[in-house]
Design an enzyme around this catalytic site. Structure first.
Site, mmCIF file in Angstrom:
data_model
loop_
_atom_site.group_PDB
_atom_site.id
_atom_site.type_symbol
_atom_site.label_atom_id
_atom_site.label_comp_id
_atom_site.label_asym_id
_atom_site.label_seq_id
_atom_site.Cartn_x
_atom_site.Cartn_y
_atom_site.Cartn_z
ATOM 1 N N ARG A 62 0.835 -1.190 0.000
ATOM 2 C CA ARG A 62 0.000 0.000 0.000
ATOM 3 C C ARG A 62 0.880 1.255 0.000
ATOM 4 N NH1 ARG A 62 -3.393 -2.582 -1.840
ATOM 5 N NH2 ARG A 62 -5.504 -2.959 -1.130
ATOM 6 N N HIS A 91 -1.251 0.154 -9.980
ATOM 7 C CA HIS A 91 -1.914 -0.763 -9.040
ATOM 8 C C HIS A 91 -2.461 -2.003 -9.771
ATOM 9 C CE1 HIS A 91 -3.986 -0.924 -4.876
ATOM 10 N NE2 HIS A 91 -3.880 -2.152 -5.378
#
Ligand code: NDP
Ligand code: OXD
Length: 311
Positions: A226, A274
């Site tokens: 993250r 991502h």
């Protein structure tokens, strides 16, 4: 009959309907916004980035599946119902991440960041890389994805270490580091840092200026966990001072990365949007149905969110 309520932000839903119904033809599949009455029958929700407050409306939900391994998109909902939250942990997700980590570690080991920069400047200069057994890879977050990444990296010959919260048993070819007291020693011995940590209060900006400074000169950083983990300004400062040689970032603090972010154009940074591991419909649907059956039979599902630790 099992009813599944489905909500996916920014991903096509039809392939999921097909995959889930192929696993269990008796499923009743409802998509947002055509849910029917929120109080109709018991149901499971399968979601990615649902609107805050949405899940609370469904008073008959038995459990919620996050269509990814991360749950930050759910925990940010102040009205998240107190029912089991199940994180993805299917083989397809693990394999996808292991491929991404293998690709990225090899890119940094074989110095593709400076080599690509040379190409842009029509510069022919030999760059010599160390042999794999002289390269120390450190995996931060040794859970389902970290373990799979280690499995794929080990046969190449890297010297591998892992850092996690809880003590791990001895494992051939992996040196384990545990908890906050061991983080400095772990970073000092790491040439290629692979980050696969969840977003929690403890991991937020964990990689600040001081901790990044502990990495040996010339080290590189790969973050596929993250974006909140890394202080980006500190990372850029270490890249600019040549303390760090490169970074591959699949996740960043603000997603999508704004078009005017300097990170896009940094010579030493590779950005991917991502995509390190996207849950696959085939293995993902089988995982969801298997866990629904387990819950319906009164059993404990796999990969249930531990709310005390946030992952
Ligand atoms: P797991 O829960 O299986 O593993 C998490 C790991 O992080 C564990 O080893 C855990 O330690 C460790 N950890 C958590 N908090 C701390 C802490 N404070 N200090 C030290 N170690 C800590 O998760 P997964 O491996 O399935 O996924 C990891 C993350 O990857 C997800 O949370 C998600 O954010 C991200 N992800 C990103 C994707 C992408 O496409 N970029 C795709 C999928 C996931 P311990 O083992 O001791 O519990
Ligand atoms: C996940 C992700 O959490 O895609 O699975 O980031």
């Amino acid at each position: 009959m099992t009813r599944i309520l489905f909500y996916l932000k920014d991903f096509p839903i039809e392939p999921w309907r097909n995959a889930l119904v192929a696993e269990d033809a008796s499923l009743e599949f409802r998509m947002y916004p055509d849910w029917g009455e929120p109080s109709d029958g018991p149901a499971y929700a399968v979601v990615w980035e649902p609107e805050p407050g949405l899940l609370k409306k469904f008073t008959n939900l038995k459990a919620v599946f996050s269509l990814g391994a991360g749950v930050d998109h759910l925990l940010s909902d102040p009205d998240l119902p107190e029912i089991p939250i199940i994180r993805m942990g299917d083989d397809g997700l693990k394999e996808g991440m292991a491929e991404y980590i293998l690709m990225s570690v090899l890119m940094h080991h074989r110095q593709m960041v400076p080599i690509a920069s040379q190409q842009r400047n029509a510069k022919w200069r030999r760059v010599i890389s160390k042999s794999a057994n002289k390269v120390r890879v450190g995996i931060m977050g040794y859970g389902a994805l970290g373990k799979k990444a280690a499995e794929i990296l080990r046969p190449i010959g890297y010297e591998i270490a892992a850092w996690s919260r809880r003590q791990k048993g001895a494992e051939e070819g992996i040196k384990h580091f545990t908890g906050p007291d061991a983080i400095n020693a772990f970073l000092r011995r790491t040439d290629i840092l692979v980050c696969l940590l969840p977003d929690t209060d403890e991991t937020n900006k964990l990689l600040n200026h001081e901790r990044l400074a502990l990495l040996p000169k010339g080290a590189s950083v790969i973050n596929a966990g993250r974006g909140s983990l890394i202080d980006i300004q500190a990372l850029i400062a270490h890249l600019d001072s040549d303390h760090l040689s490169g970074a591959t970032l699949d996740v960043v603090p603000e997603e999508p990365l704004p078009a005017d972010a300097p990170l896009w154009h940094h010579e030493k940074v590779i950005i991917t949007p991502h995509v390190a591991a996207i849950t696959r419909t085939d293995t993902g649907a089988a995982y969801i149905i298997r866990n629904i059956k387990t819950i319906d039979a009164g059993g404990e599902p796999e990969n249930k969110l531990d709310r005390n630790h946030g992952y």
